[in-house]
Scaffold this motif. Structure first.
Motif, mmCIF file in Angstrom:
data_model
loop_
_atom_site.group_PDB
_atom_site.id
_atom_site.type_symbol
_atom_site.label_atom_id
_atom_site.label_comp_id
_atom_site.label_asym_id
_atom_site.label_seq_id
_atom_site.Cartn_x
_atom_site.Cartn_y
_atom_site.Cartn_z
ATOM 1 N N ALA A 98 -1.571 6.728 -0.071
ATOM 2 C CA ALA A 98 -2.230 5.203 -0.009
ATOM 3 C C ALA A 98 -2.395 4.571 -1.480
ATOM 4 O O ALA A 98 -3.260 5.366 -2.123
ATOM 5 N N ASP A 99 -1.797 3.675 -1.796
ATOM 6 C CA ASP A 99 -1.775 2.960 -2.949
ATOM 7 C C ASP A 99 -2.678 1.892 -3.041
ATOM 8 O O ASP A 99 -2.550 1.240 -2.131
ATOM 9 N N HIS A 100 -3.458 1.675 -4.268
ATOM 10 C CA HIS A 100 -4.296 0.537 -4.358
ATOM 11 C C HIS A 100 -3.332 -0.462 -4.785
ATOM 12 O O HIS A 100 -2.702 -0.505 -5.902
ATOM 13 N N HIS A 137 -9.369 8.911 6.039
ATOM 14 C CA HIS A 137 -8.217 9.263 6.997
ATOM 15 C C HIS A 137 -7.999 8.153 7.829
ATOM 16 O O HIS A 137 -6.901 7.546 8.130
ATOM 17 N N ASP A 138 -9.251 7.352 8.230
ATOM 18 C CA ASP A 138 -9.327 6.373 9.285
ATOM 19 C C ASP A 138 -8.405 5.289 8.447
ATOM 20 O O ASP A 138 -7.942 4.298 8.905
ATOM 21 N N GLN A 139 -8.909 4.984 7.082
ATOM 22 C CA GLN A 139 -8.059 3.924 6.591
ATOM 23 C C GLN A 139 -6.482 4.191 6.328
ATOM 24 O O GLN A 139 -6.000 3.221 6.401
ATOM 25 N N ARG A 140 -6.382 5.230 5.923
ATOM 26 C CA ARG A 140 -5.082 5.799 6.007
ATOM 27 C C ARG A 140 -4.211 5.695 7.319
ATOM 28 O O ARG A 140 -3.262 4.858 7.219
ATOM 29 N N GLY A 169 -4.922 -1.692 0.206
ATOM 30 C CA GLY A 169 -4.258 -0.259 0.592
ATOM 31 C C GLY A 169 -2.730 -0.707 0.975
ATOM 32 O O GLY A 169 -2.278 -1.588 1.657
ATOM 33 N N GLN A 170 -1.833 0.198 0.552
ATOM 34 C CA GLN A 170 -0.410 0.034 1.115
ATOM 35 C C GLN A 170 0.320 1.281 1.128
ATOM 36 O O GLN A 170 -0.208 2.300 0.329
ATOM 37 N N VAL A 171 1.338 1.401 1.783
ATOM 38 C CA VAL A 171 1.873 2.525 1.833
ATOM 39 C C VAL A 171 2.873 2.780 0.507
ATOM 40 O O VAL A 171 3.732 1.625 0.290
#
Ligand SMILES: [Zn+2]
Length: 140
Positions: free
Chosen positions: A105-107, A73-76, A122-124
């Motif tokens: 969240a995409d690698h 959650h925090d990384q997102r 990570g990216q949206v």
């Protein structure tokens, strides 16, 4: 982590010296949450999330666990804020702004190919683009 917290405290105290309209609204909330009913459950959770997200923003290359495939959650939160909620894939969309409940969240470097589960990797991705990403690597 200790150095980071000291840096955070220096920043937070400097922010408190600013005129109220120039202050970081999150730091004002942080101050309120650390000053009043500090042991309430939601207050503790908010502070934990806030500090962990600030930490991840400062150190986006931190991997929280070994073999962690799913973003926490925090990384997102940190990824979403950094990308301003906008799809970074642009396969089916043109940088669509995603609602918090409507993105993946995409690698950037795929996990299956050794990409790590870090904020920096990570990216949206919007829900239209993310399933399409795999296709771009398929050689027909
Ligand atoms: Zn998209």
């Amino acid at each position: 982590m200790a150095n980071w917290f000291i840096a955070f405290e220096v920043l937070r105290r400097a922010d408190e010296e600013l005129p109220v309209e120039d202050r970081d609204p999150e730091l004002i909330t942080y101050h309120e949450k650390t000053s009043h009913s500090t042991d309430a459950k939601d207050s503790l959770e908010w502070r934990h999330d806030f500090l962990l997200r600030k930490f991840l923003e400062a150190y986006p290359d931190i991997e929280l666990k070994d073999d962690q495939r799913l973003f926490t959650h925090d990384q997102r939160m940190a990824i979403y804020r950094r990308d301003k909620g906008m799809c970074q894939l642009n396969i089916k969309c043109d940088g669509a702004k995603c609602d918090w409940d409507n993105w993946e969240a995409d690698h950037i470097k795929p996990w299956a190919k050794g990409g790590r589960t870090t904020v920096i990797n990570g990216q949206v991705a919007c829900l239209a683009c993310n399933p399409s990403k795999g296709d771009t690597h398929v050689v027909i």
